[in-house]
Motif scaffolding. Structure first.
Motif, PDB file in Angstrom:
ATOM      1  N   LYS A  92       0.836  -1.202   0.000  1.00 58.11           N
ATOM      2  CA  LYS A  92       0.000   0.000   0.000  1.00 58.11           C
ATOM      3  C   LYS A  92       0.869   1.249   0.000  1.00 58.11           C
ATOM      4  O   LYS A  92       0.614   2.191  -0.746  1.00 58.11           O
ATOM      5  N   GLU A  93       1.904   1.249   0.852  1.00 54.30           N
ATOM      6  CA  GLU A  93       2.800   2.404   0.916  1.00 54.30           C
ATOM      7  C   GLU A  93       3.505   2.619  -0.420  1.00 54.30           C
ATOM      8  O   GLU A  93       3.620   3.749  -0.900  1.00 54.30           O
ATOM      9  N   ILE A  94       3.957   1.549  -1.027  1.00 55.97           N
ATOM     10  CA  ILE A  94       4.655   1.651  -2.304  1.00 55.97           C
ATOM     11  C   ILE A  94       3.711   2.172  -3.383  1.00 55.97           C
ATOM     12  O   ILE A  94       4.084   3.041  -4.182  1.00 55.97           O
ATOM     13  N   LYS A  95       2.468   1.670  -3.398  1.00 53.83           N
ATOM     14  CA  LYS A  95       1.499   2.139  -4.390  1.00 53.83           C
ATOM     15  C   LYS A  95       1.192   3.622  -4.206  1.00 53.83           C
ATOM     16  O   LYS A  95       1.066   4.367  -5.178  1.00 53.83           O
ATOM     17  N   GLU A  96       1.085   4.059  -2.940  1.00 51.55           N
ATOM     18  CA  GLU A  96       0.827   5.467  -2.679  1.00 51.55           C
ATOM     19  C   GLU A  96       1.999   6.335  -3.140  1.00 51.55           C
ATOM     20  O   GLU A  96       1.799   7.383  -3.758  1.00 51.55           O
ATOM     21  N   LYS A  97       3.229   5.911  -2.832  1.00 50.06           N
ATOM     22  CA  LYS A  97       4.405   6.661  -3.265  1.00 50.06           C
ATOM     23  C   LYS A  97       4.504   6.696  -4.784  1.00 50.06           C
ATOM     24  O   LYS A  97       4.850   7.727  -5.367  1.00 50.06           O
ATOM     25  N   LEU A  98       4.184   5.575  -5.429  1.00 51.70           N
ATOM     26  CA  LEU A  98       4.218   5.519  -6.885  1.00 51.70           C
ATOM     27  C   LEU A  98       3.182   6.465  -7.491  1.00 51.70           C
ATOM     28  O   LEU A  98       3.468   7.154  -8.474  1.00 51.70           O
ATOM     29  N   LYS A  99       1.996   6.521  -6.884  1.00 51.54           N
ATOM     30  CA  LYS A  99       0.968   7.437  -7.384  1.00 51.54           C
ATOM     31  C   LYS A  99       1.434   8.884  -7.245  1.00 51.54           C
ATOM     32  O   LYS A  99       1.260   9.691  -8.170  1.00 51.54           O
ATOM     33  N   ILE A 100       2.054   9.218  -6.118  1.00 47.37           N
ATOM     34  CA  ILE A 100       2.560  10.579  -5.909  1.00 47.37           C
ATOM     35  C   ILE A 100       3.628  10.904  -6.946  1.00 47.37           C
ATOM     36  O   ILE A 100       3.618  11.990  -7.551  1.00 47.37           O
ATOM     37  N   LEU A 101       4.544   9.976  -7.182  1.00 48.40           N
ATOM     38  CA  LEU A 101       5.590  10.208  -8.171  1.00 48.40           C
ATOM     39  C   LEU A 101       5.005  10.374  -9.571  1.00 48.40           C
ATOM     40  O   LEU A 101       5.447  11.249 -10.338  1.00 48.40           O
ATOM     41  N   ASN A 102       4.032   9.560  -9.918  1.00 43.28           N
ATOM     42  CA  ASN A 102       3.406   9.683 -11.228  1.00 43.28           C
ATOM     43  C   ASN A 102       2.670  11.006 -11.370  1.00 43.28           C
ATOM     44  O   ASN A 102       2.686  11.630 -12.441  1.00 43.28           O
TER      45      ASN A 102
END
Length: 82
Positions: free
Chosen positions: A60-70
């Motif tokens: 979940k944390e990785i997906k959230e960080k990836l969304k922020i980066l995108n």
């Protein structure tokens, strides 16, 4: 004739191998042994569940960080176009 010996250690190895296969026959063991076996099995399952929860939290944390980066990449790309 077969030249084999069945010591307690060899018997333990054989039963351990069979237990790993899932053929645990509780009739062969005392109730105390079976209770400890069940307790160990429960602890093992508890550890597996804990690992799954941690992995789920990390994903979940990785997906959230990836969304922020995108989103940041998208914002930078939109600034270029202006």
């Amino acid at each position: 004739m077969l030249d084999q010996s069945f010591s307690a250690e060899n018997f333990f190895k054989i039963t351990s191998i069979e237990n790993r296969k899932g053929t645990f026959n509780k009739e062969l063991y005392s109730t105390n042994y079976y209770a400890k076996h069940q307790e160990a099995k429960d602890k093992y399952n508890e550890i597996i569940d804990y690992k799954k929860r941690i992995k789920g939290l990390r994903s979940k944390e990785i997906k959230e960080k990836l969304k922020i980066l995108n989103d940041e990449k998208k914002a930078i790309d939109e600034q270029k176009d202006e």
